[in-house]
Design a protein around this motif. Structure first.
Motif, PDB file in Angstrom:
ATOM      1  N   PRO A 196      -5.205   9.985  -6.324  1.00 13.66           N
ATOM      2  CA  PRO A 196      -6.056   8.838  -6.585  1.00 13.66           C
ATOM      3  C   PRO A 196      -6.325   9.622  -8.451  1.00 13.66           C
ATOM      4  N   LYS A 197      -6.918   8.257  -8.727  1.00 14.72           N
ATOM      5  CA  LYS A 197      -7.264   8.509 -10.515  1.00 14.72           C
ATOM      6  C   LYS A 197      -7.409  10.010 -11.117  1.00 14.72           C
ATOM      7  N   SER A 198      -9.023  10.685  -9.933  1.00 14.52           N
ATOM      8  CA  SER A 198      -9.660  11.505 -10.592  1.00 14.52           C
ATOM      9  C   SER A 198     -10.084  12.467  -9.665  1.00 14.52           C
ATOM     10  N   PRO A 199     -10.355  12.860  -9.968  1.00 13.56           N
ATOM     11  CA  PRO A 199     -11.011  14.173  -8.440  1.00 13.56           C
ATOM     12  C   PRO A 199     -12.048  12.925  -7.416  1.00 13.56           C
ATOM     13  N   GLU A 200     -13.531  12.501  -8.906  1.00 15.65           N
ATOM     14  CA  GLU A 200     -14.720  12.091  -8.414  1.00 15.65           C
ATOM     15  C   GLU A 200     -14.153  10.557  -7.586  1.00 15.65           C
ATOM     16  N   VAL A 201     -12.636  10.317  -7.210  1.00 14.89           N
ATOM     17  CA  VAL A 201     -12.670   9.254  -6.482  1.00 14.89           C
ATOM     18  C   VAL A 201     -13.236   9.937  -5.139  1.00 14.89           C
ATOM     19  N   ASP A 202     -13.737   8.376  -4.140  1.00 16.45           N
ATOM     20  CA  ASP A 202     -14.445   8.843  -3.038  1.00 16.45           C
ATOM     21  C   ASP A 202     -13.342   9.164  -1.958  1.00 16.45           C
ATOM     22  N   LYS A 203     -12.821  10.235  -1.611  1.00 13.10           N
ATOM     23  CA  LYS A 203     -11.583  10.330  -0.490  1.00 13.10           C
ATOM     24  C   LYS A 203     -11.881   9.151   0.666  1.00 13.10           C
ATOM     25  N   GLU A 204     -13.204   8.831   1.434  1.00 10.63           N
ATOM     26  CA  GLU A 204     -13.135   8.226   2.466  1.00 10.63           C
ATOM     27  C   GLU A 204     -13.229   6.544   2.669  1.00 10.63           C
ATOM     28  N   GLN A 205     -13.592   6.067   1.114  1.00 13.28           N
ATOM     29  CA  GLN A 205     -14.050   5.246   0.253  1.00 13.28           C
ATOM     30  C   GLN A 205     -12.251   5.170  -0.330  1.00 13.28           C
ATOM     31  N   LEU A 206     -11.669   5.532  -0.882  1.00  7.27           N
ATOM     32  CA  LEU A 206     -10.240   4.750  -0.984  1.00  7.27           C
ATOM     33  C   LEU A 206      -9.801   4.847   0.297  1.00  7.27           C
ATOM     34  N   LYS A 207      -9.548   5.853   1.527  1.00  3.10           N
ATOM     35  CA  LYS A 207      -8.847   5.992   3.274  1.00  3.10           C
ATOM     36  C   LYS A 207      -8.884   3.769   3.102  1.00  3.10           C
ATOM     37  N   GLU A 208     -10.203   3.830   3.094  1.00  2.99           N
ATOM     38  CA  GLU A 208     -10.867   2.366   3.811  1.00  2.99           C
ATOM     39  C   GLU A 208     -10.002   1.666   2.794  1.00  2.99           C
ATOM     40  N   LYS A 209      -9.788   1.206   1.398  1.00  2.00           N
ATOM     41  CA  LYS A 209      -9.184   0.641   1.038  1.00  2.00           C
ATOM     42  C   LYS A 209      -7.760   0.291   0.578  1.00  2.00           C
ATOM     43  N   VAL A 210      -7.065   0.958   1.182  1.00  2.00           N
ATOM     44  CA  VAL A 210      -5.887   1.289   1.406  1.00  2.00           C
ATOM     45  C   VAL A 210      -5.413   0.948   3.685  1.00  2.00           C
ATOM     46  N   LYS A 211      -6.641   1.145   3.903  1.00  2.00           N
ATOM     47  CA  LYS A 211      -6.607   0.400   4.792  1.00  2.00           C
ATOM     48  C   LYS A 211      -7.074  -1.023   5.043  1.00  2.00           C
ATOM     49  N   LYS A 212      -8.111  -1.594   4.517  1.00  2.00           N
ATOM     50  CA  LYS A 212      -7.316  -3.206   4.165  1.00  2.00           C
ATOM     51  C   LYS A 212      -6.378  -3.940   3.242  1.00  2.00           C
ATOM     52  N   VAL A 213      -6.004  -3.349   2.629  1.00  2.00           N
ATOM     53  CA  VAL A 213      -4.836  -3.337   2.287  1.00  2.00           C
ATOM     54  C   VAL A 213      -3.228  -3.907   2.728  1.00  2.00           C
ATOM     55  N   LEU A 214      -2.940  -2.724   3.846  1.00  2.00           N
ATOM     56  CA  LEU A 214      -2.121  -2.632   4.447  1.00  2.00           C
ATOM     57  C   LEU A 214      -2.454  -3.634   6.012  1.00  2.00           C
ATOM     58  N   GLU A 215      -4.028  -3.768   6.077  1.00  2.00           N
ATOM     59  CA  GLU A 215      -3.822  -5.474   7.454  1.00  2.00           C
ATOM     60  C   GLU A 215      -3.257  -6.185   6.605  1.00  2.00           C
ATOM     61  N   THR A 216      -2.848  -6.813   5.913  1.00  2.00           N
ATOM     62  CA  THR A 216      -2.134  -7.871   5.032  1.00  2.00           C
ATOM     63  C   THR A 216      -1.067  -7.666   4.829  1.00  2.00           C
ATOM     64  N   GLN A 217      -0.461  -6.816   4.930  1.00  2.00           N
ATOM     65  CA  GLN A 217       1.368  -6.305   4.647  1.00  2.00           C
ATOM     66  C   GLN A 217       2.092  -6.072   6.198  1.00  2.00           C
ATOM     67  N   ASP A 218       1.417  -6.684   7.191  1.00  2.00           N
ATOM     68  CA  ASP A 218       2.979  -6.554   8.819  1.00  2.00           C
ATOM     69  C   ASP A 218       2.902  -4.938   8.616  1.00  2.00           C
ATOM     70  N   VAL A 219       1.888  -4.401   8.994  1.00  2.00           N
ATOM     71  CA  VAL A 219       2.603  -2.666   9.151  1.00  2.00           C
ATOM     72  C   VAL A 219       1.344  -1.957  10.224  1.00  2.00           C
ATOM     73  N   ALA A 220       1.855  -0.992  11.003  1.00  2.00           N
ATOM     74  CA  ALA A 220       1.025  -0.506  11.316  1.00  2.00           C
ATOM     75  C   ALA A 220       0.620   0.581  11.321  1.00  2.00           C
ATOM     76  N   ILE A 221      -0.539   0.914  11.098  1.00  2.00           N
ATOM     77  CA  ILE A 221      -0.434   2.719  10.531  1.00  2.00           C
ATOM     78  C   ILE A 221      -1.200   3.270  11.853  1.00  2.00           C
ATOM     79  N   ARG A 222       0.115   4.800  11.484  1.00  2.00           N
ATOM     80  CA  ARG A 222       0.201   5.670  12.766  1.00  2.00           C
ATOM     81  C   ARG A 222      -1.029   6.534  12.119  1.00  2.00           C
TER      82      ARG A 222
END
Length: 89
Positions: free
Chosen positions: A12-38
């Motif tokens: 993340p860019k800084s310690p102030e970035v909320d890690k749970e929100q970042l994880k949700e954003k990562v999930k949304k991006v990966l849903e469009t990439q034809d991969v399975a999150i393990r």
């Protein structure tokens, strides 16, 4: 084709970035990439900074994880993305 497991490190860019929100954003991006999150987890780094790791399973393809790294890099709160481990599933 073979299935591949890849572990991707997301800084993340800084310690102030909320890690749970970042994880949700990562999930949304990966849903469009034809991969399975393990796996999707965070680890403390230093001084309040943390690293998010995602383990994905995907079909072996040309370009490897580069398109996925590029898509994750587009997230506003992400400083860098790096594939740290790749193995056959």
């Amino acid at each position: 084709m073979a299935s591949v497991l890849a572990k991707i490190k997301i800084m993340p860019k800084s310690p102030e970035v909320d890690k749970e929100q970042l994880k949700e954003k990562v999930k949304k991006v990966l849903e469009t990439q034809d991969v399975a999150i393990r796996g999707l987890f965070d680890e403390p780094l230093a001084f309040g900074l943390y690293t998010v790791y995602v383990v994905i399973e995907m079909e072996e393809r040309e370009g490897g994880t580069e398109p996925i790294e590029n898509a994750l890099s587009e997230i506003d709160d992400v400083e860098s993305v790096e594939t740290v481990e790749v193995s056959l599933a």
